[in-house]
Design a protein around this motif. Structure first.
Motif: not given
Length: 140
Positions: A40-53, A111-119
């Motif tokens: 529920d946070n406004n995260l834009v995932p990247s290669k450097t994203s970690v579970i703490g983000d 963390l295995l993977w993360v995806e932000r909703f396209s909308t």
């Protein structure tokens, strides 16, 4: 030269990641389930994203969903793309919530993977509602 992972190896890697296959070639081990979670946070995932983000949703009615290794479908498309797909999973909320995406962890919260909703964001009103997700992981 860049690393090359052959298509057959893509399939093996997907099977290991989603726990449909153990390293010895047997069925994925018990206790190796994956957890589907919403953030529920406004995260834009990247290669450097970690579970703490990532801030896991905590709104009333929410709970993470366990994904069993035996329920993934792992296959190669006619175009040569390898995918692991799980059936649609539904999260229910009894209050308003803003959700930006989903992520998958093992049972130890790695963390295995993360995806932000396209909308993103997806906003549910005061009475709550449901969010349905079809977990998918693709390797080319």
């Amino acid at each position: 030269m860049a690393l090359v992972v052959p298509n057959d190896s893509d399939l093996l890697m997907l099977q290991y990641i989603v726990n449909t296959l153990a390293q010895d070639g047997s069925a994925g081990p018990s206790g190796g389930e994956r957890l589907l979670r919403l953030y529920d946070n406004n995260l834009v995932p990247s290669k450097t994203s970690v579970i703490g983000d990532i801030n896991e949703a905590t709104a009333s009615g929410y709970t993470s969903i366990t994904l069993s290794g035996s329920n993934w479908t792992v296959a190669t498309s006619s175009a040569g793309t390898n995918s692991a797909v799980y059936s649609e999973q539904t999260f229910s909320f009894s209050t308003s919530v803003t959700i930006y995406g989903y992520y998958v962890t093992d049972l130890s919260s790695n963390l295995l993977w993360v995806e932000r909703f396209s909308t993103a964001p997806f906003i549910l009103p005061a009475g709550g509602g449901e969010i349905a997700i079809t977990p998918r992981l693709t390797l080319d």
